[in-house]
Design a protein around this motif. Sequence first.
Motif: not given
Length: 250
Positions: A33-37, A48-59
């Motif tokens: 709820x209120x979190x949509x990756x 077991x998967x976090x709501x914001x488990x990890x992220x990919x960033x273009x740097x």
Amino acid sequence: MAGTVALRITSPDGVTRGIELDGETVTIGRRAPEQSPDVALSPDPQRWVGRLHCSLDLVEGVWMVTDNASVNGTLLRSRDTTERLLGRRRVQHGDVILILGDMTPDGEPLYWQLVFLDPHTTQQAPAGALLPPPRPVASLRYDWVSARAYRIVNGVETPVTGLRPQGHQLLRYMVGRSADGAAVACDHAELITALWGAREEWASHRAYTRVDLAGVVRAVRRSIEPDPSAPEILETVKGIGYRLNVCGVS
């Protein structure tokens, strides 16, 4: 997906799908709820998967993966080596991000496998070719006892000056949210609460918003960043909030 940067995602039960990486930040996690990756890993019967488990960033043209201090961790398989991801790492064509999704009755782990695909990847130069040194990665160390912050760039540590009380408050909260050097993306609402308290505690004539938070962030960046116009330590996470890259806590 030919010709585009993408992820090939295989679930623990072997179902495969693909997704193009669109934008400069792609969040990976569990829908709530209120979190949509951007990339939702479901079903997740064990949670077991976090709501914001990890992220990919273009740097600066390079894709980086960051574990968000997830409870069950993120693994990165690069060529023949698989390691737990701590902090931020570059990902290259063929690398596999592994996130625990289930277990067999015998206790064998079953992973979500996210294969990074970049058809435009730069090939490794022949042995002996001269390559430029890697771009320095900046981070921050915070000494809780002395309430002092230190900027670290390419291994060189410099004391930070000019931080105001709210700047210290912001850094102490975000450092406290970090674990084992892993940068955590803190959302706007929690940072506003960390700085000004719960909404019911505010004066009746006062309301604090993202604009107020951004003002504190700008002031902190002027003190801690090598280049405040291109922040590397206190980064913006689009659509979420901010992330502090830390290097040790004492």
